[in-house]
Design a protein around this motif. Structure first.
Motif, short mmCIF file in Angstrom:
data_model
loop_
_atom_site.label_atom_id
_atom_site.label_comp_id
_atom_site.label_asym_id
_atom_site.label_seq_id
_atom_site.Cartn_x
_atom_site.Cartn_y
_atom_site.Cartn_z
N THR A 58 11.52 -14.71 -3.55
CA THR A 58 10.06 -14.67 -3.62
C THR A 58 9.61 -13.33 -4.18
OG1 THR A 58 9.89 -16.15 -1.72
CG2 THR A 58 7.93 -14.87 -2.28
N VAL A 59 8.65 -13.37 -5.11
CA VAL A 59 8.16 -12.15 -5.74
C VAL A 59 6.81 -11.77 -5.14
CG1 VAL A 59 7.43 -11.06 -7.89
CG2 VAL A 59 9.37 -12.64 -7.90
N LEU A 60 6.77 -10.59 -4.52
CA LEU A 60 5.52 -10.03 -4.01
C LEU A 60 4.96 -9.06 -5.04
CD1 LEU A 60 6.50 -9.26 -0.29
CD2 LEU A 60 5.90 -11.45 -1.35
N ARG A 61 3.67 -8.82 -4.97
CA ARG A 61 3.03 -7.91 -5.91
C ARG A 61 2.42 -6.74 -5.16
NH1 ARG A 61 4.33 -8.96 -11.34
NH2 ARG A 61 4.87 -11.19 -11.40
N ALA A 62 2.53 -5.55 -5.78
CA ALA A 62 2.07 -4.32 -5.12
C ALA A 62 1.32 -3.44 -6.10
CB ALA A 62 3.25 -3.56 -4.55
N ASN A 63 0.39 -2.66 -5.57
CA ASN A 63 -0.20 -1.54 -6.30
C ASN A 63 0.49 -0.27 -5.84
OD1 ASN A 63 -1.96 -3.28 -7.56
ND2 ASN A 63 -3.75 -2.72 -6.33
N VAL A 64 0.88 0.56 -6.79
CA VAL A 64 1.57 1.81 -6.47
C VAL A 64 0.72 2.98 -6.96
CG1 VAL A 64 3.64 3.19 -6.82
CG2 VAL A 64 3.83 0.70 -6.67
N GLY A 83 -5.64 -8.92 0.33
CA GLY A 83 -5.75 -8.56 -1.09
C GLY A 83 -5.59 -7.07 -1.24
N LYS A 84 -4.58 -6.66 -1.99
CA LYS A 84 -4.25 -5.23 -2.06
C LYS A 84 -5.35 -4.38 -2.67
CE LYS A 84 -1.53 -6.00 -6.30
NZ LYS A 84 -2.00 -7.40 -6.43
N ASP A 85 -6.15 -4.95 -3.60
CA ASP A 85 -7.25 -4.18 -4.16
C ASP A 85 -8.36 -3.98 -3.13
OD1 ASP A 85 -6.05 -4.02 -6.73
OD2 ASP A 85 -6.68 -6.08 -7.11
N VAL A 86 -8.64 -5.03 -2.35
CA VAL A 86 -9.64 -4.93 -1.28
C VAL A 86 -9.16 -3.96 -0.21
CG1 VAL A 86 -10.84 -6.20 0.54
CG2 VAL A 86 -10.49 -7.24 -1.70
N ALA A 87 -7.87 -4.04 0.15
CA ALA A 87 -7.32 -3.17 1.19
C ALA A 87 -7.45 -1.71 0.81
CB ALA A 87 -5.87 -3.52 1.46
N TYR A 103 2.13 12.26 -1.59
CA TYR A 103 2.72 11.01 -1.14
C TYR A 103 2.50 9.92 -2.18
CZ TYR A 103 3.26 13.02 3.52
OH TYR A 103 3.65 13.82 4.58
N VAL A 104 3.33 8.90 -2.15
CA VAL A 104 3.12 7.68 -2.93
C VAL A 104 2.62 6.60 -1.97
CG1 VAL A 104 4.19 5.88 -4.34
CG2 VAL A 104 4.94 8.26 -4.58
N GLN A 105 1.53 5.92 -2.36
CA GLN A 105 0.99 4.83 -1.53
C GLN A 105 1.30 3.50 -2.20
OE1 GLN A 105 -0.95 4.81 1.60
NE2 GLN A 105 -0.28 2.69 1.35
N VAL A 106 2.08 2.66 -1.52
CA VAL A 106 2.43 1.33 -2.01
C VAL A 106 1.68 0.31 -1.15
CG1 VAL A 106 4.26 -0.36 -2.36
CG2 VAL A 106 4.70 2.06 -2.81
N THR A 107 0.79 -0.48 -1.77
CA THR A 107 0.01 -1.49 -1.05
C THR A 107 0.43 -2.86 -1.54
OG1 THR A 107 -1.84 0.08 -0.93
CG2 THR A 107 -2.29 -2.22 -0.38
N VAL A 108 0.96 -3.69 -0.64
CA VAL A 108 1.61 -4.95 -1.00
C VAL A 108 0.82 -6.14 -0.42
CG1 VAL A 108 3.79 -6.22 -0.96
CG2 VAL A 108 3.81 -3.72 -0.80
N ASP A 109 0.60 -7.17 -1.26
CA ASP A 109 0.10 -8.45 -0.76
C ASP A 109 1.25 -9.16 -0.04
OD1 ASP A 109 -2.46 -8.26 -1.88
OD2 ASP A 109 -1.83 -9.14 -3.79
N VAL A 110 1.08 -9.48 1.26
CA VAL A 110 2.13 -10.20 1.96
C VAL A 110 2.29 -11.59 1.34
CG1 VAL A 110 1.72 -8.94 4.11
CG2 VAL A 110 0.63 -11.17 3.76
N ARG A 111 3.44 -12.18 1.54
CA ARG A 111 3.73 -13.46 0.87
C ARG A 111 2.67 -14.50 1.22
NH1 ARG A 111 9.02 -16.16 1.51
NH2 ARG A 111 9.94 -14.08 1.37
N GLY A 112 2.30 -15.26 0.18
CA GLY A 112 1.31 -16.31 0.36
C GLY A 112 -0.12 -15.82 0.34
#
Length: 616
Positions: A58-64, A83-87, A103-112
Motif C-alpha cells: 500500500t502506498v501512503l502519501r506524505a508532505n515533507v 488530510g495532510k494539508d489540513v493537518a 527538524y524535518v516534519q513529515v505529515t502522512v495521510d493514514v491509509r484510506g
C-alpha cells in the motif's frame, strides 16, 4: 548618586519579590518551571505527495517540510486521517517552527484517507503497523539524521502511542497531545451509552476527507472503507450489536492495552474538559515508572487543548517550546535539563492558575464520603440514620442540553455558550439535585470521583448522569466534571478499580455481554458511577452540588434496545439506611496516603497503579 543607587536597589528588590511570587504561582509540591527556547536558523522547503510504500505494498502519501539547507536533521512524524494539508494548517506554527530550528516534519495521510491508498480502519492492525514502517522509512532518507520523534494532537497523538508500542529502532521520543487511553470508556461508550455528539461528526469528517481530491482508484478504496468499516460500526452501535460491548474491537483500538511496550520518553498533554480527560493522566501513570514522562493538564476542551491555548501562562511554556525542549534533548542530544521539568502540572480551577505536583494521582489524596440526602442536601461523613423521602425523576433522553458537558463533547464548539459556565437552566430538564451548606474553608479536589448510588426504577433498565458543580455565592453553578452509568452495566471488577485509603474513587466496569445484570422494576439497585477526574478548588463560601440526571443530551444516547428498556421509567434515588447514596471525593490532605510514606519531592511515594486494562 547614593540616593539614585538606593532607588535602583529598591526597584530591583521589588522586582525580585515579584519574581518570587510569580515562581510560587507555578509551583506547588512538584517544583518550578524554567524557560527554554532557541532562535530559528532555517527557512524551509516542502516536498508534497511523497510516496511511502508499506510492507503490504500500500502506498501512503506524505508532505515533507525540511530546512532549506544541506545536511541531515532529526525527523518528526505526524500521522493524520484529516488530510495532510489540513493537518499542517491545524497544527499552526508548531511544525514550521521546529523545522526552522533544524527538524524535518513529515505529515502522512493514514491509509484510506487523503491521498493515501487502502481502506480506512481506524487504529486497526494495518494502520498501527504502518507507523513502524513510516518511522523506519524516514530514518533512511538522505535528509535524516536517523533519529525520529512523533508529534501531533488527538488522532495523531493516539497513533504516536501505537507506533511507539511497536518499538521501531529509530524512534527516540514522542509528544502526544490530547490522546486517548481507552476507546470504549474514554469517549465512545462512556457508561455504556453512545457518544452521538462527537463520534458521528468525527467519522464523517474523516470519511469526507477521504473522498475529496483523490484519484479514481484511491477513491474507490476509500468508498470501500466507508462500506466495510464506518457504516457497520455506526449501525452496530445503534442497534446494540457486538460493537456496543467492550471486547476485541475496542481492545485493539485502546492505547492503554499497549502502553507497557513503550520504551521512549513520552510527554503527555491533556485537558480537564477534553474528550480524553479520563485517559490522559492514565497514560502518564502507566509510563512514569519506566520511561521519562511528563504530564500537563490545562483548562482545555479538545480544540483548545490541541494547541495549548493560552500558553505560556504561570511559567508554563507554549506547546512549541515544550516540544522543542523535549525533542532537542532526545533527538539532538542538547542538554535541556529535562530533569528540572515538573513531573505533573495541572490547571487548578478556583485558584485559576497552573500548579505543579509530584505525581498523578496526588500522593496526598485523602478521599472523603459525602452523602446525598432526601431533603436535597449534601453532607460530609453523615450517613442517613432514618428513612428519607427519595428524589424521583422520569427517564428521558433529552436532559443535559444546558451544561458544561455540551461544550466538552462537541470538542469545544459549545464552549462559548453561557451554559458552559452556568448550568442552572438544566434544572428544567429533570433530575435530582443535592447541595451542601456554604463551605467554611477551601475544598481542594484532585483526581477521579466515584458516585455510589442506590436507585429504583419502574422500567427494566435505568441510566444516570452524575454532575459535580461548584456553586458560587451569587448562585452561578459551574460544571466541574461528569460521569455516566447504565444500571444494566453496573457490574464492577474490584481488582481493576482504584481504592485510596479505603475509598473506591474509580470503579472499573467490564461493559461486556457477560457482565450485563438484570434490573428489576421496583427493586433497590446499587450503581457505582465513574466520574471523570478533575482538579478544582472550591473556595470558602461556595457550595458543592451533585446533580443526578436522567441523560446527557446531546452527548449520549443509549443503543435502541436500551432506550426502549428505560424510556419513561420513574427513577428514585434512595437516601436511607442500608441504601445510602453517596459520592467519594478526591480531597487532598496534608499527609501521604496510607502506606505511602517515603520518596518524592513532597515526601510521598507514588500511589499504586491499578490495572485498568482488560482481563487477558
Amino acid at each position: 548618586m547614593g540616593r539614585s543607587w538606593r532607588k535602583v536597589a529598591t526597584v530591583l528588590a521589588t522586582c525580585a519579590a515579584m519574581l518570587g511570587v510569580f515562581a510560587a504561582v507555578a509551583s506547588a509540591d512538584g517544583g518550578t518551571w524554567t524557560p527554554y527556547t532557541r532562535a530559528a536558523t532555517y527557512t524551509s522547503v516542502t516536498d508534497r505527495d511523497v510516496p511511502i510504500t508499506m510492507r503490504d505494498g500500500t502506498v501512503l502519501r506524505a508532505n515533507v517540510e525540511r530546512p532549506d539547507a544541506p545536511g541531515r536533521f532529526p525527523v518528526l512524524i505526524t500521522q493524520t486521517p484529516y488530510g495532510k494539508d489540513v493537518a499542517a494548517t491545524a497544527l499552526g506554527a508548531g511544525g514550521s517552527s521546529l523545522v526552522q530550528r533544524g527538524y524535518v516534519q513529515v505529515t502522512v495521510d493514514v491509509r484510506g484517507t487523503g491521498k493515501s491508498a487502502g481502506a480506512w480502519d481506524s487504529f486497526g492492525p494495518s494502520e498501527q503497523q504502518d507507523g513502524y514502517d513510516i518511522v523506519e522509512w524516514a530514518a533512511a532518507q538522505s535528509w535524516s539524521s536517523g533519529k525520529v520523534g512523533l508529534d501531533g494532537p488527538s488522532y495523531m497523538g493516539l497513533n504516536q502511542l501505537f507506533t511507539a508500542a511497536l518499538r521501531p529502532p529509530h524512534l527516540k521520543a514522542i509528544f502526544p497531545v490530547v490522546p486517548m487511553a481507552d476507546g470504549y470508556r474514554d469517549i465512545v461508550f462512556s457508561g455504556g451509552d453512545i457518544n452521538v455528539s462527537f463520534i458521528p461528526l468525527w467519522m464523517g469528517l474523516i470519511t469526507g476527507g477521504g473522498l475529496v481530491g483523490t484519484d479514481p482508484l484511491t477513491l474507490l478504496q476509500h468508498v470501500g472503507g466507508l462500506a466495510s468499516f464506518t457504516l457497520p460500526t455506526l449501525l452496530g452501535s445503534l442497534q446494540g450489536g457486538d460493537v456496543a460491548y467492550d471486547g476485541p474491537f475496542w481492545k485493539t483500538r485502546s492505547t492503554i492495552e499497549v502502553l507497557d511496550r513503550i520504551q521512549v520518553p513520552t510527554f503527555v498533554v491533556g485537558g480537564l474538559h477534553d474528550l480524553f480527560q479520563r485517559g490522559e493522566p492514565l497514560i502518564y501513570e502507566r509510563l512514569k515508572s519506566r520511561v521519562p514522562s511528563r504530564l500537563v493538564m490545562g483548562p482545555w476542551t479538545h480544540v483548545s487543548g490541541s494547541t495549548g491555548s493560552g500558553l505560556p501562562a504561570d511559567g508554563v511554556p507554549s506547546l512549541t517550546d515544550l516540544q522543542l525542549r523535549w525533542f532537542d534533548q532526545y533527538l539532538k542530544g542538547i542538554d535541556t535539563n529535562i530533569a528540572a521539568i515538573p513531573k505533573v502540572t495541572q490547571y487548578a480551577y478556583g485558584d485559576d492558575r497552573f500548579e505543579t505536583q509530584s505525581d498523578w494521582p496526588n500522593p496526598k489524596l485523602d478521599p472523603q464520603t459525602w452523602y446525598l440526602r432526601g431533603g436535597s442536601t449534601l453532607t460530609r461523613g453523615d450517613a442517613p440514620g432514618v428513612a428519607e423521602t427519595p428524589q424521583t425523576f422520569v427517564q428521558h433522553p433529552l436532559s443535559g442540553i444546558c451544561t458544561m458537558s455540551t461544550g466538552q463533547w462537541t470538542a469545544g464548539l459549545g464552549e462559548p455558550l453561557p451554559c458552559f459556565t452556568d448550568d442552572r437552566p438544566n434544572a428544567l430538564s429533570g433530575g435530582a439535585s443535592y447541595e451542601s451548606a456554604p463551605l467554611s474553608s477551601d475544598l481542594r479536589l484532585s483526581g477521579p470521583i466515584a458516585a455510589h448510588l442506590w436507585l429504583t426504577t419502574t422500567a427494566s433498565d435505568a441510566a444516570v448522569t452524575v454532575r459535580v458543580d461548584d456553586v458560587a455565592p451569587d448562585g452561578t453553578s459551574t460544571g466541574m466534571t461528569t460521569g455516566w452509568q447504565s444500571a444494566s452495566f453496573r457490574a464492577v471488577d474490584a481488582s481493576r478499580s482504584r481504592v485510596v485509603r479505603g475509598h473506591e474513587i474509580q470503579p472499573w466496569h467490564p461493559f461486556t455481554k457477560a457482565s450485563v445484570l438484570p434490573v428489576q422494576s421496583g427493586v433497590a439497585t446499587p450503581v457505582d458511577v465513574e466520574v471523570f477526574p478533575t482538579n478544582w478548588v472550591l473556595k470558602a463560601g461556595h457550595r458543592l452540588k451533585i446533580v443526578v440526571d436522567p441523560a446527557d443530551f446531546p452527548h449520549e444516547l443509549p443503543p435502541i434496545p436500551a432506550l426502549l428498556a428505560r424510556l419513561g421509567g420513574n427513577v428514585s434515588i434512595l437516601t436511607e439506611p442500608g441504601h445510602a447514596s453517596a459520592i467519594d471525593l478526591p480531597e487532598l490532605g496534608t499527609t501521604c496516603a496510607a502506606g505511602v510514606r517515603a520518596g518524592g519531592p513532597d515526601g510521598c511515594a507514588p500511589l499504586p497503579v491499578p490495572d485498568l486494562t482488560r482481563a487477558g
